[in-house]
Design an enzyme around this catalytic site. Structure first.
Site, PDB file in Angstrom:
ATOM      1  N   CYS A  65       3.488  -2.893  -5.520  1.00  0.00           N
ATOM      2  CA  CYS A  65       4.280  -4.123  -5.372  1.00  0.00           C
ATOM      3  C   CYS A  65       4.565  -4.814  -6.704  1.00  0.00           C
ATOM      4  O   CYS A  65       5.429  -5.685  -6.783  1.00  0.00           O
ATOM      5  CB  CYS A  65       3.596  -5.085  -4.413  1.00  0.00           C
ATOM      6  SG  CYS A  65       3.463  -4.409  -2.758  1.00  0.00           S
ATOM      7  N   HIS A 118       6.946 -12.029  -5.551  1.00  0.00           N
ATOM      8  CA  HIS A 118       6.864 -10.863  -4.668  1.00  0.00           C
ATOM      9  C   HIS A 118       6.680 -11.374  -3.240  1.00  0.00           C
ATOM     10  O   HIS A 118       5.953 -12.346  -3.006  1.00  0.00           O
ATOM     11  CB  HIS A 118       5.693  -9.973  -5.079  1.00  0.00           C
ATOM     12  CG  HIS A 118       5.404  -8.904  -4.077  1.00  0.00           C
ATOM     13  ND1 HIS A 118       6.393  -8.082  -3.578  1.00  0.00           N
ATOM     14  CD2 HIS A 118       4.254  -8.534  -3.456  1.00  0.00           C
ATOM     15  CE1 HIS A 118       5.863  -7.251  -2.699  1.00  0.00           C
ATOM     16  NE2 HIS A 118       4.563  -7.509  -2.606  1.00  0.00           N
ATOM     17  N   ASN A 160       7.550  -7.131   3.560  1.00  0.00           N
ATOM     18  CA  ASN A 160       7.166  -6.741   2.206  1.00  0.00           C
ATOM     19  C   ASN A 160       7.861  -5.423   1.852  1.00  0.00           C
ATOM     20  O   ASN A 160       7.531  -4.387   2.411  1.00  0.00           O
ATOM     21  CB  ASN A 160       5.633  -6.597   2.161  1.00  0.00           C
ATOM     22  CG  ASN A 160       5.115  -6.217   0.780  1.00  0.00           C
ATOM     23  OD1 ASN A 160       5.885  -5.840  -0.095  1.00  0.00           O
ATOM     24  ND2 ASN A 160       3.808  -6.307   0.601  1.00  0.00           N
TER      25      ASN A 160
HETATM   26  N1  ACO Z   1      -1.442  -8.604  15.447  1.00  0.00           N
HETATM   27  C1  ACO Z   1      -2.437  -9.239  16.067  1.00  0.00           C
HETATM   28  N2  ACO Z   1      -3.686  -9.294  15.572  1.00  0.00           N
HETATM   29  C2  ACO Z   1      -3.914  -8.674  14.397  1.00  0.00           C
HETATM   30  C3  ACO Z   1      -2.911  -7.981  13.700  1.00  0.00           C
HETATM   31  C4  ACO Z   1      -1.632  -7.957  14.281  1.00  0.00           C
HETATM   32  N3  ACO Z   1      -0.586  -7.336  13.685  1.00  0.00           N
HETATM   33  N4  ACO Z   1      -3.436  -7.480  12.579  1.00  0.00           N
HETATM   34  C5  ACO Z   1      -4.728  -7.831  12.555  1.00  0.00           C
HETATM   35  N5  ACO Z   1      -5.018  -8.553  13.661  1.00  0.00           N
HETATM   36  C6  ACO Z   1      -6.292  -9.153  14.048  1.00  0.00           C
HETATM   37  C7  ACO Z   1      -7.465  -8.495  13.367  1.00  0.00           C
HETATM   38  O1  ACO Z   1      -7.862  -7.337  14.089  1.00  0.00           O
HETATM   39  C8  ACO Z   1      -8.485  -9.587  13.416  1.00  0.00           C
HETATM   40  O2  ACO Z   1      -9.057  -9.604  14.706  1.00  0.00           O
HETATM   41  P1  ACO Z   1     -10.647  -9.838  14.899  1.00  0.00           P
HETATM   42  O3  ACO Z   1     -10.899 -11.206  14.312  1.00  0.00           O
HETATM   43  O4  ACO Z   1     -10.811  -9.738  16.361  1.00  0.00           O
HETATM   44  O5  ACO Z   1     -11.275  -8.739  14.105  1.00  0.00           O
HETATM   45  C9  ACO Z   1      -7.678 -10.864  13.270  1.00  0.00           C
HETATM   46  O6  ACO Z   1      -6.327 -10.501  13.603  1.00  0.00           O
HETATM   47  C10 ACO Z   1      -7.692 -11.432  11.879  1.00  0.00           C
HETATM   48  O7  ACO Z   1      -7.409 -10.399  10.949  1.00  0.00           O
HETATM   49  P2  ACO Z   1      -7.457 -10.642   9.416  1.00  0.00           P
HETATM   50  O8  ACO Z   1      -7.180  -9.349   8.697  1.00  0.00           O
HETATM   51  O9  ACO Z   1      -8.695 -11.382   9.087  1.00  0.00           O
HETATM   52  O10 ACO Z   1      -6.193 -11.618   9.235  1.00  0.00           O
HETATM   53  P3  ACO Z   1      -5.741 -12.405   7.976  1.00  0.00           P
HETATM   54  O11 ACO Z   1      -5.615 -13.842   8.303  1.00  0.00           O
HETATM   55  O12 ACO Z   1      -6.507 -12.027   6.751  1.00  0.00           O
HETATM   56  O13 ACO Z   1      -4.235 -11.866   7.772  1.00  0.00           O
HETATM   57  C11 ACO Z   1      -2.980 -10.302   6.441  1.00  0.00           C
HETATM   58  C12 ACO Z   1      -4.031 -10.486   7.537  1.00  0.00           C
HETATM   59  C13 ACO Z   1      -1.685 -10.868   6.930  1.00  0.00           C
HETATM   60  C14 ACO Z   1      -2.820  -8.812   6.177  1.00  0.00           C
HETATM   61  C15 ACO Z   1      -3.429 -11.018   5.161  1.00  0.00           C
HETATM   62  O14 ACO Z   1      -4.748 -10.703   4.873  1.00  0.00           O
HETATM   63  C16 ACO Z   1      -2.557 -10.677   3.967  1.00  0.00           C
HETATM   64  O15 ACO Z   1      -1.399 -11.021   3.910  1.00  0.00           O
HETATM   65  N6  ACO Z   1      -3.152 -10.047   2.941  1.00  0.00           N
HETATM   66  C17 ACO Z   1      -2.414  -9.784   1.703  1.00  0.00           C
HETATM   67  C18 ACO Z   1      -1.501  -8.633   1.815  1.00  0.00           C
HETATM   68  C19 ACO Z   1      -0.719  -8.546   0.527  1.00  0.00           C
HETATM   69  O16 ACO Z   1      -0.478  -9.498  -0.174  1.00  0.00           O
HETATM   70  N7  ACO Z   1      -0.282  -7.400   0.130  1.00  0.00           N
HETATM   71  C20 ACO Z   1       0.449  -7.407  -1.144  1.00  0.00           C
HETATM   72  C21 ACO Z   1       0.296  -6.244  -1.815  1.00  0.00           C
HETATM   73  S1  ACO Z   1       0.943  -4.994  -0.830  1.00  0.00           S
HETATM   74  C22 ACO Z   1       1.197  -3.635  -1.865  1.00  0.00           C
HETATM   75  O17 ACO Z   1       0.935  -3.626  -3.035  1.00  0.00           O
HETATM   76  C23 ACO Z   1       1.686  -2.415  -1.169  1.00  0.00           C
END
Ligand code: ACO
Length: 324
Positions: free
Chosen positions: A114, A251, A281
């Site tokens: 990214c 980004h 993304n």
């Molecule tokens: N739909 C419903 N529930 C979901 C989903 C979904 N699509 N995905 C995960 N969950 C659930 C999980 O299983 C978890 O359930 P549990 O509590 O029962 O275990 C709950 O939702 C919370 O999951 P988290 O992973 O803790 O959610 P979080 O608030 O951290 O959000 C996210 C996840 C959106 C991925 C976030 O962490 C994020 O944006 N991270 C950064 C990603 C990023 O910036 N990437 C950039 C670089 S990418 C690259 O270089 C290719």
């Protein structure tokens, strides 16, 4: 007098197929609400079966060259930032070059996930400043839909396909922050974080088809800290303060991360270019796509100061400060 890399054109390309959050609920256990609340994403574009990364990149390249009023034959260097190249080799940049119908200059890919576009801008700027290239095309193009595990709800809802490009031209400036062009770039990597965001196979020596794996929370935690550091480095290097910035073009991974960067810069959200809601993304393509949109609709004007930042797999991260 100082050599500057002026950005003289930009363009973007998105595949026609729109996939909404609701559509994804038929594939994995998720909801429109969850995706919107956690990420700000409402829909994404997905490339057609016969659309490879080079095809998206070529369309964006043509749009950027048109905007710049430059012919492909004038390019000394074509860079393609991508983590989803058409083939293991040759570089997707060479396929874009062939698509443009030219056979001169150099062409190669930049791989920093990214952060790829920020890395690409850095390479372009360095070539210009070293006198090695006058006209450079920097493309960010991705088809992440091809490396997603469509049974993994924690990753497949987050990404989309697309491409963006900018054309850079060597120009003389006075060496101060009033110059138009790339004022500075800062790029970083810390390869010890491999396991937080990687593809478990793929082209080359692993001999397996790979899928994206991500520890979302870990990436999030690093993203907000590392990108803030890169922004600070850019401001300090140019003797500027957050109040000098006209636009943040970040980004586009997650609206919450974008909002936290805007708060840090004390910028209202109407000074932040956001596309994550419609593109999700698109990795290395997200910044040039966002730039192109805000230039095309007249938000970004000549002379505006633009802060660009990104963070991606590796980890890699960085910033670029550009006066339009
Ligand atoms: N739909 C419903 N529930 C979901 C989903 C979904 N699509 N995905 C995960 N969950 C659930 C999980 O299983 C978890 O359930 P549990 O509590 O029962 O275990 C709950 O939702 C919370 O999951 P988290 O992973 O803790 O959610 P979080 O608030 O951290 O959000 C996210 C996840 C959106 C991925 C976030 O962490 C994020 O944006 N991270 C950064 C990603 C990023 O910036 N990437 C950039 C670089 S990418 C690259 O270089 C290719």
């Amino acid at each position: 007098m100082a050599l500057r890399s002026q950005v003289v054109g930009c363009g973007g390309y998105l595949p026609a197929k729109i996939v909404t959050n609701d559509h994804l609920t038929s594939m994995v256990d998720t909801s429109d609400d969850w995706i919107r609340q956690r990420t700000g994403i409402a829909e994404r574009r997905i490339a057609a079966d016969d659309e490879f990364t080079s095809k998206l990149g070529l369309e964006a390249a043509r749009a950027a060259l048109d905007h710049a009023g430059m012919k492909a034959e004038e390019l000394d260097l074509i860079l393609c930032a991508t983590s989803t190249p058409d083939d293991t080799f040759p570089a997707t940049a060479t396929k874009i070059q062939a698509g443009l119908g030219v056979g001169r200059g150099a062409a190669f890919d930049v791989q920093a996930v990214c952060s790829g576009f920020v890395y690409g801008l850095t390479v372009a700027d360095s070539f210009v400043k070293a006198g090695q290239a006058e006209n450079v095309l920097v493309v960010g193009a991705e088809t992440f839909s091809r490396i997603l595990d469509w049974t993994d709800r924690s990753t497949c809802v987050l990404f989309g396909d697309g491409a963006g490009a900018v054309v850079i031209k060597a120009a003389n400036g006075n060496g101060t922050a009033t110059d138009r062009g790339i004022l500075s770039t800062h790029i970083y990597a810390d390869g010890r974080h491999h396991d937080a965001l990687y593809v478990d196979g793929g082209p080359g020596s692993s001999q397996t088809t790979g899928h994206l794996r991500m520890q979302g929370k870990e990436v999030y935690r690093h993203a907000v800290v590392r990108m803030a550091e890169a922004i600070d480095a850019a401001l300090e290097a140019n003797g500027l303060t957050p109040g000098d910035i006209d636009w943040l073009v970040p980004h586009q991974a997650n609206l919450r991360i974008i909002e936290s960067m805007a708060r840090r810069l004390n910028l209202p959200m109407d000074r932040v270019v956001v596309t994550v809601d419609r593109h999700a993304n698109t990795s290395a393509a997200s910044i040039p796509l966002a730039l192109s949109e805000a230039v095309a609709d007249g938000r970004i004007q000549p002379g505006d100061l633009i802060m660009i930042e990104a963070m991606g797999g590796g980890f890699t991260w960085g910033s670029a400060l550009v006066r339009w």
